[in-house]
Design a protein around this motif. Structure first.
Motif, mmCIF file in Angstrom:
data_model
loop_
_atom_site.group_PDB
_atom_site.id
_atom_site.type_symbol
_atom_site.label_atom_id
_atom_site.label_comp_id
_atom_site.label_asym_id
_atom_site.label_seq_id
_atom_site.Cartn_x
_atom_site.Cartn_y
_atom_site.Cartn_z
ATOM 1 N N ARG A 1 -10.091 -43.488 -60.894
ATOM 2 C CA ARG A 1 -11.653 -43.794 -60.870
ATOM 3 C C ARG A 1 -11.812 -44.791 -59.684
ATOM 4 O O ARG A 1 -11.146 -45.782 -59.271
ATOM 5 N N ALA A 2 -12.669 -44.324 -58.628
ATOM 6 C CA ALA A 2 -12.954 -44.864 -57.362
ATOM 7 C C ALA A 2 -13.325 -46.306 -57.713
ATOM 8 O O ALA A 2 -13.122 -47.326 -56.843
ATOM 9 N N ASP A 3 -14.176 -46.686 -58.899
ATOM 10 C CA ASP A 3 -14.676 -48.151 -59.033
ATOM 11 C C ASP A 3 -13.462 -48.980 -59.363
ATOM 12 O O ASP A 3 -13.416 -50.095 -58.866
ATOM 13 N N ASN A 4 -12.565 -48.416 -59.981
ATOM 14 C CA ASN A 4 -11.268 -49.266 -60.414
ATOM 15 C C ASN A 4 -10.510 -49.610 -59.018
ATOM 16 O O ASN A 4 -9.852 -50.629 -58.831
ATOM 17 N N ILE A 5 -10.277 -48.730 -58.380
ATOM 18 C CA ILE A 5 -9.563 -48.738 -57.026
ATOM 19 C C ILE A 5 -10.314 -49.529 -56.099
ATOM 20 O O ILE A 5 -9.570 -50.774 -55.621
ATOM 21 N N THR A 6 -11.402 -49.545 -55.906
ATOM 22 C CA THR A 6 -12.195 -50.463 -55.153
ATOM 23 C C THR A 6 -12.048 -51.886 -55.269
ATOM 24 O O THR A 6 -12.217 -52.832 -54.617
ATOM 25 N N ALA A 7 -12.240 -51.996 -56.874
ATOM 26 C CA ALA A 7 -12.154 -53.437 -57.306
ATOM 27 C C ALA A 7 -10.739 -54.010 -57.005
ATOM 28 O O ALA A 7 -10.658 -55.206 -56.532
ATOM 29 N N ALA A 8 -9.711 -53.272 -56.948
ATOM 30 C CA ALA A 8 -8.310 -53.673 -56.790
ATOM 31 C C ALA A 8 -8.217 -53.978 -55.347
ATOM 32 O O ALA A 8 -7.402 -54.844 -54.827
ATOM 33 N N ALA A 9 -8.807 -52.956 -54.249
ATOM 34 C CA ALA A 9 -8.769 -53.080 -53.026
ATOM 35 C C ALA A 9 -9.467 -54.379 -52.470
ATOM 36 O O ALA A 9 -8.822 -55.180 -51.594
ATOM 37 N N ARG A 10 -10.653 -55.009 -53.198
ATOM 38 C CA ARG A 10 -10.964 -56.018 -52.643
ATOM 39 C C ARG A 10 -10.289 -57.273 -53.055
ATOM 40 O O ARG A 10 -10.522 -58.339 -52.446
ATOM 41 N N ARG A 11 -9.379 -57.228 -53.906
ATOM 42 C CA ARG A 11 -8.465 -58.415 -53.975
ATOM 43 C C ARG A 11 -7.217 -58.246 -53.046
ATOM 44 O O ARG A 11 -6.263 -59.110 -53.381
ATOM 45 N N GLY A 12 -7.129 -57.304 -52.361
ATOM 46 C CA GLY A 12 -6.158 -57.142 -51.520
ATOM 47 C C GLY A 12 -5.113 -56.384 -51.787
ATOM 48 O O GLY A 12 -3.944 -56.236 -51.067
ATOM 49 N N TRP A 13 -5.294 -55.316 -53.165
ATOM 50 C CA TRP A 13 -3.944 -54.714 -53.300
ATOM 51 C C TRP A 13 -4.088 -53.463 -52.479
ATOM 52 O O TRP A 13 -4.946 -52.984 -51.994
ATOM 53 N N ARG A 14 -2.862 -52.812 -52.594
ATOM 54 C CA ARG A 14 -2.748 -51.443 -52.024
ATOM 55 C C ARG A 14 -3.069 -50.288 -52.862
ATOM 56 O O ARG A 14 -2.925 -51.038 -54.159
ATOM 57 N N THR A 15 -3.917 -49.477 -52.759
ATOM 58 C CA THR A 15 -4.209 -48.641 -53.622
ATOM 59 C C THR A 15 -4.268 -47.167 -53.467
ATOM 60 O O THR A 15 -4.090 -46.828 -52.229
ATOM 61 N N HIS A 16 -4.247 -46.070 -54.275
ATOM 62 C CA HIS A 16 -4.179 -44.859 -54.245
ATOM 63 C C HIS A 16 -5.102 -44.139 -55.324
ATOM 64 O O HIS A 16 -4.779 -44.394 -56.498
ATOM 65 N N GLN A 17 -6.092 -43.604 -54.746
ATOM 66 C CA GLN A 17 -6.895 -42.819 -55.997
ATOM 67 C C GLN A 17 -6.174 -41.733 -56.220
ATOM 68 O O GLN A 17 -5.908 -40.623 -55.426
ATOM 69 N N PHE A 18 -5.734 -41.437 -57.459
ATOM 70 C CA PHE A 18 -4.877 -40.326 -58.038
ATOM 71 C C PHE A 18 -5.960 -39.179 -58.218
ATOM 72 O O PHE A 18 -7.164 -39.019 -58.613
ATOM 73 N N GLU A 19 -5.297 -37.991 -57.758
ATOM 74 C CA GLU A 19 -5.782 -36.640 -57.873
ATOM 75 C C GLU A 19 -4.699 -35.553 -58.322
ATOM 76 O O GLU A 19 -4.981 -34.818 -59.042
ATOM 77 N N SER A 20 -3.468 -35.811 -58.032
ATOM 78 C CA SER A 20 -2.473 -35.110 -58.429
ATOM 79 C C SER A 20 -1.255 -35.934 -58.370
ATOM 80 O O SER A 20 -1.048 -36.698 -57.573
ATOM 81 N N TRP A 21 0.057 -35.493 -58.947
ATOM 82 C CA TRP A 21 1.116 -36.342 -59.081
ATOM 83 C C TRP A 21 1.765 -36.029 -57.653
ATOM 84 O O TRP A 21 2.384 -37.000 -57.243
ATOM 85 N N GLN A 22 1.697 -34.968 -56.841
ATOM 86 C CA GLN A 22 1.996 -34.712 -55.639
ATOM 87 C C GLN A 22 1.489 -35.628 -54.842
ATOM 88 O O GLN A 22 2.390 -36.114 -53.627
ATOM 89 N N GLY A 23 0.439 -35.820 -54.792
ATOM 90 C CA GLY A 23 -0.235 -36.884 -53.882
ATOM 91 C C GLY A 23 0.129 -38.261 -53.969
ATOM 92 O O GLY A 23 0.481 -38.845 -53.144
ATOM 93 N N TRP A 24 0.334 -38.478 -55.150
ATOM 94 C CA TRP A 24 0.952 -40.068 -55.366
ATOM 95 C C TRP A 24 2.266 -40.100 -55.017
ATOM 96 O O TRP A 24 2.823 -41.141 -54.549
ATOM 97 N N ALA A 25 2.953 -38.993 -55.325
ATOM 98 C CA ALA A 25 4.577 -39.059 -54.785
ATOM 99 C C ALA A 25 4.784 -39.168 -53.341
ATOM 100 O O ALA A 25 5.416 -39.835 -52.798
ATOM 101 N N ALA A 26 3.649 -38.327 -52.709
ATOM 102 C CA ALA A 26 3.740 -38.398 -50.972
ATOM 103 C C ALA A 26 3.254 -39.997 -50.745
ATOM 104 O O ALA A 26 3.996 -40.511 -49.800
ATOM 105 N N ARG A 27 2.594 -40.428 -51.505
ATOM 106 C CA ARG A 27 2.041 -41.965 -51.020
ATOM 107 C C ARG A 27 3.332 -42.837 -51.227
ATOM 108 O O ARG A 27 3.601 -43.531 -50.527
ATOM 109 N N LEU A 28 4.068 -42.658 -52.187
ATOM 110 C CA LEU A 28 5.148 -43.463 -52.679
ATOM 111 C C LEU A 28 6.209 -43.353 -51.732
ATOM 112 O O LEU A 28 7.298 -44.043 -51.396
ATOM 113 N N VAL A 29 6.428 -42.077 -51.247
ATOM 114 C CA VAL A 29 7.456 -41.831 -50.169
ATOM 115 C C VAL A 29 6.890 -42.692 -48.866
ATOM 116 O O VAL A 29 7.690 -43.198 -48.208
ATOM 117 N N ALA A 30 5.752 -42.473 -48.560
ATOM 118 C CA ALA A 30 5.147 -43.034 -47.441
ATOM 119 C C ALA A 30 5.659 -44.518 -47.404
ATOM 120 O O ALA A 30 5.620 -45.302 -46.307
#
Length: 207
Positions: A167-196
């Motif tokens: 959810r974008a609103d949950n991600i936005t709230a975390a980002a405002r606190r300085g967290w690194r965030t990833h809006q999940f759409e597929s496990w492959q996209g999340w996997a690529a982010r963890l590799v990056a």
């Protein structure tokens, strides 16, 4: 610098959470639309996520809406079907991270009682290093207080946390606190982010 901990939402990240799809299968789309128009089932579920009793809350709503009582009770009686299927690629990522010694946390809008009942059926719920469950904390995403609670409990700087949520609103709230965030759409996209982020190799991430 690499993140020090990885935080997973659960619904639509580790297992699907699409109640409308369940009711479409069981009732048909037309009757499902009538049900959701008549009864605020998501509002009912939000009460559970905020700490209300699981079965008792749902059965109380069923009693208050007798025309839809059997259908409402399905939210409890067939809850595991609402929270299905599992997203196996994401579960594999959780396990790959833990195998490498990376702390993995859950941050989820989830009832305290429903979370405990789900443990036997969703085995990965037993594999987190730390669990931040809205029903226990009595505050839900995207309220800033739930993110603050995570920071205070784990003691890790916000910019060393990476968080996946659908959810974008949950991600936005975390980002405002300085967290690194990833809006999940597929496990492959999340996997690529963890590799990056340098936390997994392509092979470890299943890519």
């Amino acid at each position: 610098m690499q993140p020090e901990a990885v935080i997973f939402d659960i619904g639509n990240v580790l297992t699907r959470w699409q109640p409308e799809a369940f009711y479409d299968r069981v009732l048909g789309e037309e009757r499902r639309r009538a049900l959701f128009a008549s009864v605020d089932l998501h509002g009912m579920n939000a009460l559970v996520d905020d700490g209300a009793l699981f079965r008792e809350t749902i059965y109380d709503w069923a009693d208050r809406h007798p025309a839809w009582s059997p259908e409402i009770r399905m939210w409890y009686d067939r809850w595991i079907e609402l929270a299905s299927p599992r997203i196996e690629g994401s579960i594999a990522l959780l396990r790959a991270l833990r195998k490498k010694g990376v702390p993995v946390f859950a941050l989820t809008n989830f009832g305290s009682y429903s979370y405990d009942e789900a443990r036997d059926r969703l085995d990965f719920l037993n594999e987190f290093d730390r669990e931040y469950v809205s029903g226990r904390l009595k505050v839900s995403k995207p309220d800033p207080r739930i993110y603050q609670a995570v920071e205070e409990d784990c003691g890790i700087a916000p910019d060393r946390l990476i968080f996946a949520d659908d959810r974008a609103d949950n991600i936005t709230a975390a980002a405002r606190r300085g967290w690194r965030t990833h809006q999940f759409e597929s496990w492959q996209g999340w996997a690529a982010r963890l590799v990056a982020e340098g936390l997994l190799t392509n092979e470890e991430a299943g890519l």
